[in-house]
Design an enzyme around this catalytic site. Structure first.
Site, PDB file in Angstrom:
ATOM      1  N   GLU A 105      -7.325  -9.197   2.389  1.00  0.00           N
ATOM      2  CA  GLU A 105      -7.924  -7.924   2.812  1.00  0.00           C
ATOM      3  C   GLU A 105      -7.243  -6.726   2.160  1.00  0.00           C
ATOM      4  O   GLU A 105      -7.004  -5.697   2.779  1.00  0.00           O
ATOM      5  CB  GLU A 105      -7.911  -7.784   4.346  1.00  0.00           C
ATOM      6  CG  GLU A 105      -8.877  -8.723   5.034  1.00  0.00           C
ATOM      7  CD  GLU A 105      -9.063  -8.403   6.508  1.00  0.00           C
ATOM      8  OE1 GLU A 105      -8.726  -7.291   6.940  1.00  0.00           O
ATOM      9  OE2 GLU A 105      -9.553  -9.278   7.232  1.00  0.00           O
ATOM     10  N   GLY A 106      -6.956  -6.870   0.878  1.00  0.00           N
ATOM     11  CA  GLY A 106      -6.270  -5.815   0.142  1.00  0.00           C
ATOM     12  C   GLY A 106      -4.785  -6.102   0.087  1.00  0.00           C
ATOM     13  O   GLY A 106      -4.090  -5.978   1.087  1.00  0.00           O
TER      14      GLY A 106
END
Length: 822
Positions: free
Chosen positions: A501-502
């Site tokens: 998620e990043g």
């Protein structure tokens, strides 16, 4: 003195006006009044006239639009347009997708604390609490993490069936579609509790309730898509996944090479307009078992079948698993945390336009859709998982450190271990407050672009530090894997949370301050929009209003930053009680300093600032710690200011403030324009750095708190699974703590008598027999010590295996086949 008085009055009035952010006309009137007063007090007339002329030279051009607009604003607009950093379409969409909440106040330099206090206290609905007490508690009892991670490399069929039947995949699906319709806070609490028994379980449940088909359909799906898919997602008939990341596009999602060509094709026996997809995705959670695949791709229409635009842009679609050409089922193996994760491939896979999420109308709007939903998903699953693991680790490690003894003393009494326990407790408190704040923001209807990145980055980073300290305190208990080990798998899973998620490096150095500096700033985005207006007259007047609002804002923050630094933030209006008021004053100080440093950086570096990732990361650290400290204070207020929580709050707050000053120091020492860095240092740290890391005395209080039953410890443990059952060795250890404490005086009495005696018994049972005969202990106390020994053995014991048990099933089969052939 009569000569200096007018200039002193000019300086004081200007500083006071800047501090309180009064309007320019009020400053001019106050200055004139002060100068007249100086004359009346006998000030030198010439000096007073000079000071008056100086004030007039500043005030008149700024107060008269006929002078200000053509001679000041117009040239500055031209300069601003040149230094304005060019925004890519990706950046523009990201900025427009988010909303601004409390983080905007922190960027203001003068936070309005009533905005924070007016936010409703996060509370679960009755149905959400009932779900936690019922199905969530039950599935936690069913979960054996060793069986999941080592034996099955998957959840058991019974757990899969249970979470589908009880609509764990439908927590965010509204009730009218057959889901549970939970708030983001309810979703957070469920994931937090599941994470305390198994990160595989929390990931499996979290992903469908985060970024994925359900979330996207809720926001953008057509009525037909919602009516068909949402009930099936809610009851588990469909297991979803979402394919975004590929080999050539990880964090840079907008560069995805996967493509879809608009063409004619066959679908359900009819010839229709659709898209022929070619894609290569990896790291896709739930892909191996998914029946419904969400897919991001770049859409092209070379033949103009649906319009004049050839490159339509990033688009999102839904693919049933059995769509011809889809290759799915193989698995990745993430760091001994084997949640279902794997690749998805497809070549010339045809789907009709009706399978685009939202239909043809949303073709090309995929990046906007993803950015908006990422703010929601990033706020929940990983911060909640980190919170569950950290809180669980704090209370169980505290109990273990009390039970485990070396040199006749609980290991938690050693100062080195106390340091680690203090870090665990303080960071668990911070993570819990931050993750709940992020979930509460989504529950209020916000799209928290900046808070979601703060929560994702700092919750997972602090959780990694907590897991490391948990492992260090447990020692051999933590490194020997098996059913009795509740720490090792969490430690192994943390790098996954850091990565997905990043990636955290990118999140810190590019996103937190990169978005915050523009989105949260009270003037920058307005100036950018004004500079982009097409009508020249409107552009000039709008830019003028925002520019000089920004100038006043900058002067105010310089004065406020210096004043708070000069006084040590001991003077100034602040909320809170006698205990916390000093904390709010410190945050007021650092808020002003952040705004000053951000303005200076943007002015001097312009578009180059986004390439100064170290500077951006450090200023992002300041914003993050301000937000974390605010979340902790809000939690403290919401819980009725419990005195017993004060050591946890104090440790976490001093840790946050120390990190703020460390980040500021690094940013200023490495600021590329050296003379300006000296000036900023004088304004922000007029007496030098003063913040210190939390003291040992405070750490001792937290260690003692974690190793004894008390209200603060119970509050910290809220929302974790500590039921002492067969599948939860940590819950059993935690349950032993009161009995262990009651038995400690008896144990000390017995061991002292044994040491001073001349008995020859060597085994524990015989020593107890001698103790009863000699009258050192009673028969009841003997039972108490026997129970203590049993509890201690359960707490400290580790697993061992037959050598063949640790070999993979494939290896054992090959070995068997080779022996059989021989």
């Amino acid at each position: 003195m009569s000569i200096a008085l007018p200039f002193l009055a000019l300086l004081v009035v200007g500083a006071v006006a800047a501090y309180h952010r009064v309007r320019l006309v009020v400053w001019a009137a106050a200055t004139l009044t002060a100068l007249i007063g100086c004359l009346m007090l006998g000030a030198n007339i010439t000096a007073t006239i000079v000071a008056t002329i100086f004030a007039a030279l500043v005030a008149v051009p700024l107060l008269v639009p006929q002078i200000r607009l053509p001679f000041i604003t117009q040239p500055l607009l031209g300069f601003y347009t040149k230094i304005l950093p060019p925004l890519s379409e990706t950046e523009r969409v990201a900025l427009e997708a988010g909303t601004v909440g409390w983080e905007g106040q922190l960027f203001s330099g003068k936070p309005d604390w009533d905005v924070l206090f007016d936010q409703p206290r996060p509370e679960l609905r009755p149905d959400e609490q009932a779900f936690l007490d019922g199905p969530v508690e039950e599935v936690c009892r069913m979960t054996n993490d060793w069986q999941i991670t080592h034996v099955n490399a998957d959840l058991t069929p019974e757990i899969w069936d249970y979470i589908k039947r009880n609509k764990f995949f439908g927590m965010i699906v509204p009730k009218e579609y057959g889901g549970l319709g939970f708030t983001a806070l309810g979703n957070h609490k469920v994931i937090q509790k599941l994470a305390t028994v198994s990160t595989v379980l929390s990931s499996t449940v979290g992903v469908p309730n985060s970024l994925g088909p359900a979330e996207l359909l809720l926001h953008y799906g057509s009525k037909e898509q919602k009516d068909y898919y949402l009930p099936r997602l809610a009851d588990g008939r469909e297991v979803p996944c979402f394919g975004l990341t590929g080999p050539w596009a990880g964090s840079d999602a907008t560069s995805i090479p996967d493509f879809g060509i608009v063409t004619m094709g066959e679908w359900s026996g009819a010839r229709v307009v659709g898209v022929k997809l070619t894609f290569d995705k990896r790291y896709i959670t739930l892909a191996p078992v998914a029946t419904l695949i969400g897919l991001a791709f770049r859409m092209y229409d070379p033949d103009g079948l649906i319009g004049d635009k050839r490159d339509i842009g990033i688009t999102l679609a839904l693919l049933p698993r059995d769509t011809p050409g889809v290759e799915v089922g193989r698995r990745h193996f993430p760091l001994n945390s084997p949640f279902q994760n794997g690749p998805i491939h497809g070549k010339e896979v045809f789907i009709p336009l009706s399978q685009l999420i939202g239909g043809e109308a949303f073709a090309g709007k995929g990046w906007q859709m993803l950015v908006e939903c990422l703010s929601i998903g990033r706020s929940i699953t990983l911060p909640s998982t980190a919170s569950g693991g950290a809180k669980f680790g704090a209370v169980v490690t505290g109990a273990y450190a009390r039970i485990r003894k070396q040199f006749g003393l609980s290991v938690g009494r050693f100062e080195g271990v106390e340091e680690a326990l203090a870090r665990i407790g303080g960071k668990a408190y911070a993570i819990s407050a931050l993750s709940e704040a992020a979930a509460a923001a989504v529950t209020r209807g916000e799209l928290p672009a900046v808070p979601s990145t703060i929560a994702k980055y700092h919750c997972t980073e602090m959780a990694r530090e907590v897991a490391t300290d948990v492992m260090d305190i447990h020692g051999g208990k933590g490194i020997i894997l098996g059913p009795k080990n509740y720490a090792g798998r969490n430690w192994q899973a943390l790098p996954i949370m850091i990565t997905v998620e990043g990636a955290n490096i990118m999140t810190r150095s590019l996103m937190i301050f990169g978005q915050g500096a523009i989105l949260c700033h009270p003037w920058v985005l307005k100036e950018m929009k004004a500079a982009g207006l097409s009508d020249p007259e409107e552009r000039l007047t709008e830019f003028d209003a925002n520019l000089f609002g920004h100038v006043g804002f900058a002067f105010s923050n310089a004065v406020r930053s210096w004043w708070y630094g000069f006084t040590g933030a001991r003077i100034g209006k602040a909320p809170g009680d006698k205990y916390t008021r000093r904390y709010y004053r410190k945050l007021n100080r650092y808020s002003a300093a952040l705004a000053l440093a951000a303005d200076t950086s943007m002015l001097l570096l312009g578009g180059k600032l986004k390439f100064k990732e170290s500077l951006s990361g450090r200023l992002g650290d300041v914003l993050s710690q301000l937000y974390i400290a605010s979340a902790m204070l809000k939690r403290y207020e919401d819980q009725g200011r419990p005195v017993s929580d004060q050591p946890l709050l104090a440790w976490a707050f001093h840790d946050a403030v120390n990190k703020i000053e460390t980040a500021f120091s690094a940013a200023l020492r490495n600021f590329p324009v050296r003379p300006v860095s000296y000036l900023l240092w004088a304004l922000i740290f007029p007496w030098g750095r003063r913040a210190q890391a939390p003291s040992d005395r405070l750490g001792h209080k937290i260690a003692s708190l974690l190793m004894s039953p008390n209200e603060a410890r119970d509050r910290l443990a809220t929302g974790t699974f500590l039921t002492p059952c067969a599948n939860n060795p940590a819950g059993r250890i935690n349950s032993y703590l009161p009995k262990v404490i009651l038995a400690e005086p008896v144990e000390r009495k017995f061991l002292k008598a044994l040491k001073n005696s001349d008995i020859e018994a060597l085994d524990f049972a015989s020593q107890l027999d001698e103790g009863v005969r000699e009258g050192w202990i009673t028969a009841d106390e003997r039972k108490q010590l026997e129970e203590l020994r049993e509890m201690t053995i359960d707490a400290i014991s580790v697993d061992d295996f037959d050598a063949d048990e640790l070999r993979s099933a494939g290896y054992r089969r090959e070995n068997y086949d080779s022996r059989a052939a021989a």
